[in-house]
Write an enzyme that holds these catalytic residues in place. Structure first.
Site, PDB file in Angstrom:
ATOM      1  N   GLY A  69       3.060  29.142 -63.119  1.00 17.72           N
ATOM      2  CA  GLY A  69       2.246  29.144 -64.326  1.00 17.72           C
ATOM      3  C   GLY A  69       3.080  28.892 -65.555  1.00 17.72           C
ATOM      4  O   GLY A  69       3.872  27.944 -65.589  1.00 17.72           O
ATOM      5  N   CYS A 122      12.193  41.996 -71.478  1.00 15.38           N
ATOM      6  CA  CYS A 122      13.295  42.240 -70.546  1.00 15.38           C
ATOM      7  C   CYS A 122      13.817  40.987 -69.852  1.00 15.38           C
ATOM      8  O   CYS A 122      14.972  40.613 -70.042  1.00 15.38           O
ATOM      9  CB  CYS A 122      12.853  43.258 -69.496  1.00 15.38           C
ATOM     10  N   GLY A 182       8.151  36.004 -69.621  1.00 23.22           N
ATOM     11  CA  GLY A 182       8.421  36.365 -71.002  1.00 23.22           C
ATOM     12  C   GLY A 182       8.631  37.860 -71.080  1.00 23.22           C
ATOM     13  O   GLY A 182       8.978  38.499 -70.081  1.00 23.22           O
TER      14      GLY A 182
HETATM   15  C1  UDX Z   1      10.444  43.445 -65.845  1.00 26.74           C
HETATM   16  C2  UDX Z   1      10.886  43.941 -64.445  1.00 26.74           C
HETATM   17  O1  UDX Z   1       9.851  43.691 -63.500  1.00 26.74           O
HETATM   18  C3  UDX Z   1      11.202  45.424 -64.486  1.00 26.74           C
HETATM   19  O2  UDX Z   1      11.688  45.853 -63.222  1.00 26.74           O
HETATM   20  C4  UDX Z   1      12.251  45.673 -65.554  1.00 26.74           C
HETATM   21  O3  UDX Z   1      12.549  47.036 -65.656  1.00 26.74           O
HETATM   22  C5  UDX Z   1      11.780  45.133 -66.887  1.00 26.74           C
HETATM   23  O4  UDX Z   1      11.456  43.752 -66.780  1.00 26.74           O
HETATM   24  P1  UDX Z   1       8.232  43.499 -67.300  1.00 26.74           P
HETATM   25  O5  UDX Z   1       9.009  42.903 -68.435  1.00 26.74           O
HETATM   26  O6  UDX Z   1       7.261  44.599 -67.598  1.00 26.74           O
HETATM   27  O7  UDX Z   1       9.237  44.079 -66.179  1.00 26.74           O
HETATM   28  O8  UDX Z   1       7.460  42.272 -66.656  1.00 26.74           O
HETATM   29  P2  UDX Z   1       7.059  41.754 -65.188  1.00 26.74           P
HETATM   30  O9  UDX Z   1       5.804  42.384 -64.726  1.00 26.74           O
HETATM   31  O10 UDX Z   1       8.209  41.787 -64.276  1.00 26.74           O
HETATM   32  O11 UDX Z   1       6.735  40.235 -65.572  1.00 26.74           O
HETATM   33  C6  UDX Z   1       7.709  39.437 -66.263  1.00 26.74           C
HETATM   34  C7  UDX Z   1       7.169  38.103 -66.630  1.00 26.74           C
HETATM   35  O12 UDX Z   1       7.112  37.257 -65.505  1.00 26.74           O
HETATM   36  C8  UDX Z   1       5.764  38.095 -67.237  1.00 26.74           C
HETATM   37  O13 UDX Z   1       5.755  37.208 -68.343  1.00 26.74           O
HETATM   38  C9  UDX Z   1       4.891  37.573 -66.114  1.00 26.74           C
HETATM   39  O14 UDX Z   1       3.752  36.903 -66.586  1.00 26.74           O
HETATM   40  C10 UDX Z   1       5.849  36.626 -65.417  1.00 26.74           C
HETATM   41  N1  UDX Z   1       5.559  36.400 -63.999  1.00 26.74           N
HETATM   42  C11 UDX Z   1       5.624  37.436 -63.122  1.00 26.74           C
HETATM   43  C12 UDX Z   1       5.253  35.125 -63.547  1.00 26.74           C
HETATM   44  O15 UDX Z   1       5.197  34.178 -64.344  1.00 26.74           O
HETATM   45  N2  UDX Z   1       5.007  34.927 -62.213  1.00 26.74           N
HETATM   46  C13 UDX Z   1       5.048  35.936 -61.318  1.00 26.74           C
HETATM   47  O16 UDX Z   1       4.824  35.676 -60.141  1.00 26.74           O
HETATM   48  C14 UDX Z   1       5.372  37.230 -61.776  1.00 26.74           C
END
Ligand code: UDX
Length: 442
Positions: free
Chosen positions: A263, A270, A267
């Site tokens: 997709g 973290c 972002g």
């Molecule tokens: C992340 C880590 O998962 C977590 O372990 C750490 O402590 C902090 O960073 P978070 O920032 O809350 O957590 O986001 P996460 O749910 O991991 O998603 C990160 C990004 O990846 C989002 O923008 C999400 O939309 C994107 N993503 C996630 C994708 O584009 N595709 C996916 O399959 C999964």
């Protein structure tokens, strides 16, 4: 047995961690320099939108009717210095100008806390830091702590995801304990006695390994996402379907289906900064292969945002100036109001900068941007739009009734950048649906 625990820094990470520590039976004081945040938390309210956090705060915050009285918040370090057995550092490590982590807040916690420490204690880092930081902090503590007993640094990285912060804090996948002595490990095992009794795996290691584990976990997740996004480009080029491809890969247990949703890319507060910081640290230490790999991960990720903006302009016939465009989603992912490094907002701003008349709607996040019009509802965002972009996959958007909006928009055309809408339902209702990387025939 119950311990006395301080949690320094009470934003997303610290607030959830403090509440979880109270739930584990400990007495907890959260410390923050922001007085308004302390007041909010002491009233049992969460300063951020995070599912399940407020009930847990109300269950434990001192003075709230029926609470355990185990948790309170303050701005005063003197209340925790000689009180706590364990001090958790949960402050932010944002991206600095050169891409490396900015450790100003961590250092300031150490400088404020250390001179006040007159008894033995653990100082436990949870923030994500470049490898080598914990050792430097120990040296600094050794230089300024007045206590004759040792104040020891432990690194215990946090892996919680926003929108799942409470569940991830109460039931972590694993507990990483980077420590320098058996006594420190023993005390940390008491901190986490409850999840450990529920068979949560514990990894004991040195400080550097603990720091690297966190950086590696986030970078690996980012790599998975960029890999599948690069495969989505292959599917587009060759006519394949990335969603089916990801499902097939996911059935291989060595790969797993998670973090293979193609997709707009990753972002948030973290993943982007942690990937950058590890790339910078790898380059500093002469590990060029890793910095090159992570550089590609970042480049693919940035390319996804540009590609969607370019696609939007192309769908409008090559000129977006003055054209009404609706954007669904501003948060960096669903379930949070966080817009830090949000792919959705990057695309929305890009389109506005190219002259588009962009209206954004998000169920939780504030758009707060002079460039963009913040719509109060889906209907308001879609009014007279020539193009709709689905950029953050909130459940609310998946549940939309496409037929209801046919008469609202100027042109029933939607780009589903997150590949999460039921294309057949939208098409049947009369919309043209564009899903980059998905085959038109499936
Ligand atoms: C992340 C880590 O998962 C977590 O372990 C750490 O402590 C902090 O960073 P978070 O920032 O809350 O957590 O986001 P996460 O749910 O991991 O998603 C990160 C990004 O990846 C989002 O923008 C999400 O939309 C994107 N993503 C996630 C994708 O584009 N595709 C996916 O399959 C999964």
């Amino acid at each position: 047995m119950s311990l006395r625990i301080s949690v320094i820094g009470t934003n997303y990470l610290g607030a959830a961690h403090a509440a979880a520590m109270a739930e584990f039976g400990h007495r907890v004081i959260g410390v923050d320099v922001v007085a308004s945040r302390v007041a909010t938390l002491n009233a049992g309210r969460s300063p951020v939108f995070e599912d399940g956090l407020e009930p847990l705060l109300r269950k434990h915050v001192q003075g709230i009717a029926g609470s355990t009285d185990r948790l309170r918040f303050t701005t005063d370090y003197d209340e925790i210095a000689d009180w706590a057995d364990v001090h958790f550092i949960c402050v932010g490590t944002p991206q600095g100008d050169d891409g490396s982590a900015d450790l100003t807040e961590v250092r300031s916690v150490i400088e404020t806390l250390a001179p006040r420490l007159t008894t033995a204690a653990l100082v436990v880092g949870k923030s994500t830091v470049p490898v080598g930081t914990a050792r430097t902090l120990q040296q600094r503590l050794d230089a300024i702590v007045p206590s004759r007993e040792r104040v020891e640094v432990v690194w215990n990285p946090e892996f919680l995801r926003e929108a799942h912060a409470v569940a991830d804090s109460l039931r972590p996948d694993r507990i990483v304990l980077g420590a320098q002595s058996p006594a420190a490990i023993d005390l940390m095992r008491r901190v986490y006695a409850i999840p450990i009794s529920e068979d949560t795996p514990v990894i004991e290691c040195d400080l550097q390994t603990a720091e690297l584990i966190k950086a590696a976990a986030n970078s690996f997740l980012a790599t998975k996402i960029s890999f599948i996004n690069a495969m989505a480009r292959m599917c587009q080029a060759a006519g394949g379907d990335v969603a089916r491809l990801a499902d097939a890969l996911g059935h291989d247990r060595r790969i797993g289906r998670e973090y293979l949703n193609a997709g707009l890319g990753f972002g948030g507060g973290c993943l982007p900064k942690d990937v950058r910081a590890l790339a910078v640290r790898a380059a500093q230490l002469g590990v060029g292969e890793l910095s090159d790999l992570l550089g590609s991960v970042e480049a693919i990720n940035a390319g996804q945002r540009t590609a969607i903006a370019d696609l939007a302009v192309a769908e409008l016939g090559g000129d977006i100036r003055g054209r009404r465009v609706a954007v669904l989603g501003a948060a960096f992912k669903p379930g949070t109001d966080d817009t830090r490094d949000s792919p959705a907002l990057t695309v929305a701003r890009d389109l506005a900068a190219r002259g588009g008349d962009v209206r954004v709607y998000d169920p939780q996040a504030e758009v707060g941007d002079g460039l963009l019009y913040a719509a109060g509802s889906v209907r308001e965002a879609l009014a007279d739009a020539e193009l709709v972009l689905h950029l953050t996959e909130w459940e609310e958007f998946r549940q939309l009734e496409p037929a209801e909006y046919l008469a609202v928009v100027a042109n029933p055309l939607i780009i589903d950048a997150r590949l999460k809408l039921d294309r057949h339902r939208w098409t049947a209702a009369g919309w043209k649906v564009v899903q980059p990387g998905r085959a038109a025939t499936l």
